[in-house]
Design a protein around this motif. Structure first.
Motif, PDB file in Angstrom:
ATOM      1  N   PRO A  68      38.896   6.096 -41.390  1.00  0.00           N
ATOM      2  CA  PRO A  68      40.047   6.937 -41.002  1.00  0.00           C
ATOM      3  C   PRO A  68      40.765   6.341 -39.804  1.00  0.00           C
ATOM      4  N   ILE A  69      42.067   6.537 -39.772  1.00  0.00           N
ATOM      5  CA  ILE A  69      42.861   5.990 -38.679  1.00  0.00           C
ATOM      6  C   ILE A  69      42.565   6.713 -37.373  1.00  0.00           C
ATOM      7  N   SER A  70      42.387   8.032 -37.466  1.00  0.00           N
ATOM      8  CA  SER A  70      42.128   8.798 -36.254  1.00  0.00           C
ATOM      9  C   SER A  70      41.253  10.005 -36.545  1.00  0.00           C
ATOM     10  N   MET A  71      40.585  10.484 -35.495  1.00  0.00           N
ATOM     11  CA  MET A  71      39.770  11.691 -35.565  1.00  0.00           C
ATOM     12  C   MET A  71      39.830  12.400 -34.223  1.00  0.00           C
ATOM     13  N   ASP A  72      39.744  13.720 -34.281  1.00  0.00           N
ATOM     14  CA  ASP A  72      39.704  14.523 -33.067  1.00  0.00           C
ATOM     15  C   ASP A  72      38.396  15.300 -33.007  1.00  0.00           C
ATOM     16  N   SER A  73      37.888  15.523 -31.807  1.00  0.00           N
ATOM     17  CA  SER A  73      36.666  16.297 -31.646  1.00  0.00           C
ATOM     18  C   SER A  73      36.683  16.991 -30.284  1.00  0.00           C
ATOM     19  N   TYR A  74      35.883  18.056 -30.187  1.00  0.00           N
ATOM     20  CA  TYR A  74      35.692  18.708 -28.902  1.00  0.00           C
ATOM     21  C   TYR A  74      34.417  18.182 -28.254  1.00  0.00           C
ATOM     22  N   GLU A  75      34.381  18.260 -26.968  1.00  0.00           N
ATOM     23  CA  GLU A  75      33.176  17.867 -26.231  1.00  0.00           C
ATOM     24  C   GLU A  75      31.956  18.606 -26.748  1.00  0.00           C
ATOM     25  N   GLY A  76      30.837  17.906 -26.820  1.00  0.00           N
ATOM     26  CA  GLY A  76      29.591  18.529 -27.219  1.00  0.00           C
ATOM     27  C   GLY A  76      29.333  18.529 -28.710  1.00  0.00           C
ATOM     28  N   GLN A  77      30.357  18.208 -29.498  1.00  0.00           N
ATOM     29  CA  GLN A  77      30.176  18.193 -30.945  1.00  0.00           C
ATOM     30  C   GLN A  77      29.604  16.858 -31.406  1.00  0.00           C
ATOM     31  N   GLU A  78      29.039  16.862 -32.601  1.00  0.00           N
ATOM     32  CA  GLU A  78      28.605  15.631 -33.240  1.00  0.00           C
ATOM     33  C   GLU A  78      29.785  15.082 -34.041  1.00  0.00           C
ATOM     34  N   VAL A  79      30.002  13.784 -33.917  1.00  0.00           N
ATOM     35  CA  VAL A  79      31.102  13.142 -34.640  1.00  0.00           C
ATOM     36  C   VAL A  79      30.534  12.140 -35.637  1.00  0.00           C
ATOM     37  N   ASN A  80      31.007  12.232 -36.855  1.00  0.00           N
ATOM     38  CA  ASN A  80      30.598  11.289 -37.898  1.00  0.00           C
ATOM     39  C   ASN A  80      31.816  10.532 -38.398  1.00  0.00           C
ATOM     40  N   ILE A  81      31.791   9.229 -38.304  1.00  0.00           N
ATOM     41  CA  ILE A  81      32.880   8.386 -38.777  1.00  0.00           C
ATOM     42  C   ILE A  81      32.355   7.579 -39.959  1.00  0.00           C
ATOM     43  N   THR A  82      33.005   7.760 -41.093  1.00  0.00           N
ATOM     44  CA  THR A  82      32.561   7.085 -42.313  1.00  0.00           C
ATOM     45  C   THR A  82      33.423   5.867 -42.606  1.00  0.00           C
ATOM     46  N   CYS A  83      32.772   4.829 -43.049  1.00  0.00           N
ATOM     47  CA  CYS A  83      33.433   3.571 -43.385  1.00  0.00           C
ATOM     48  C   CYS A  83      33.076   3.212 -44.824  1.00  0.00           C
ATOM     49  N   SER A  84      34.079   2.879 -45.609  1.00  0.00           N
ATOM     50  CA  SER A  84      33.851   2.447 -46.988  1.00  0.00           C
ATOM     51  C   SER A  84      33.914   0.931 -47.076  1.00  0.00           C
ATOM     52  N   HIS A  85      32.972   0.363 -47.792  1.00  0.00           N
ATOM     53  CA  HIS A  85      32.943  -1.104 -47.978  1.00  0.00           C
ATOM     54  C   HIS A  85      32.379  -1.383 -49.356  1.00  0.00           C
ATOM     55  N   ASN A  86      33.207  -1.155 -50.370  1.00  0.00           N
ATOM     56  CA  ASN A  86      32.755  -1.217 -51.755  1.00  0.00           C
ATOM     57  C   ASN A  86      32.274  -2.590 -52.185  1.00  0.00           C
TER      58      ASN A  86
END
Lengths: 115, 110
Positions: free
Chosen positions: B7-25
């Motif tokens: 994803p180009i961008s993501m937003d989160s609040y402090e204290g949350q868990e953030v998961n960034i997924t990457c596709s590489h087929n």
């Protein structure tokens, strides 16, 4: 333990001029790579030096050249500067014997502005 | 070189868990998956690397399914200082060039 050191931190040059950027690798590292990062883009590989030889080169014109010294430090030279050469130039070092760990150490870069 | 999509961008609040997924087929057998973090006007910083299953260090976790066609970087309890661009790289450690894409710009707010 010093990491990767780059100099200068900022530089302003005029179109057509030549520039030399310098990099000292992290202690224990013997390989130096150079990257160009335009605003809003990811770093793009320019070339890598090992044992004072250019080992691999990315898609950059011959105006970009480099050198590695016996102490493993390196220089990046850019001739006939174009406005499009304005970017953050990053140096990354690694140890040739550490093939499984893909972790390179990057410097903070040299911000080059061509006017 | 394996192409990556994140994803180009993501937003989160402090204290949350953030998961960034990457596709590489089109990941190759010899390829490892590596994540870097970059703050403005600084060079990228190595976060974590893995080949399969799960890898965890003091900063993050990396989850890689059995088919290895994607991976997820997990940042537990993010803080404002985790605001940065995160790059997913796929490559053979025997190769020399790191292939950066455009990365994911993560913004953490109070």
């Amino acid at each position: 333990d010093a990491g990767v050191t780059q100099s200068p931190t900022h530089l302003i040059k005029t179109r057509g001029q030549q520039v030399t950027l310098r990099c000292s690798p992290k202690s224990g590292h013997d390989t130096v790579s150079w990257y160009q990062q335009a605003l809003g883009q990811g770093p793009q590989f320019i070339f890598q030096y090992y044992e004072e030889e250019e080992r691999q080169r990315g898609n950059f014109p011959d105006r970009f050249s480099g050198h590695q010294f016996p102490n493993y430090s390196s220089e990046l030279n850019v001739n006939a500067l174009l406005l499009g050469d304005s970017a953050l130039y990053l140096c990354a070092s690694s140890f040739s014997g550490d093939r499984a760990n893909y972790g390179y150490t990057f410097g903070s870069g040299t911000r080059l502005t061509v006017v | 070189l394996a192409k990556t999509t994140q994803p180009i961008s993501m937003d989160s609040y402090e204290g949350q868990e953030v998961n960034i997924t990457c596709s590489h087929n089109n990941i190759a057998t010899n390829d490892y998956i590596t994540w870097y973090q970059q703050f403005p006007s600084q060079g990228p910083r190595f976060i974590i690397q893995g080949y399969k299953t799960k890898v965890t260090n003091e900063v993050a976790s990396l989850f890689i399914p059995a088919d290895r066609k994607s991976s997820t970087l997990s940042l537990p309890r993010v803080s404002l200082s985790d605001t940065a661009v995160y790059y997913c790289l796929v490559g053979d450690p025997g190769r020399y060039a790191l292939n950066f894409g455009k990365g994911t710009s993560l913004l953490v707010t109070p």
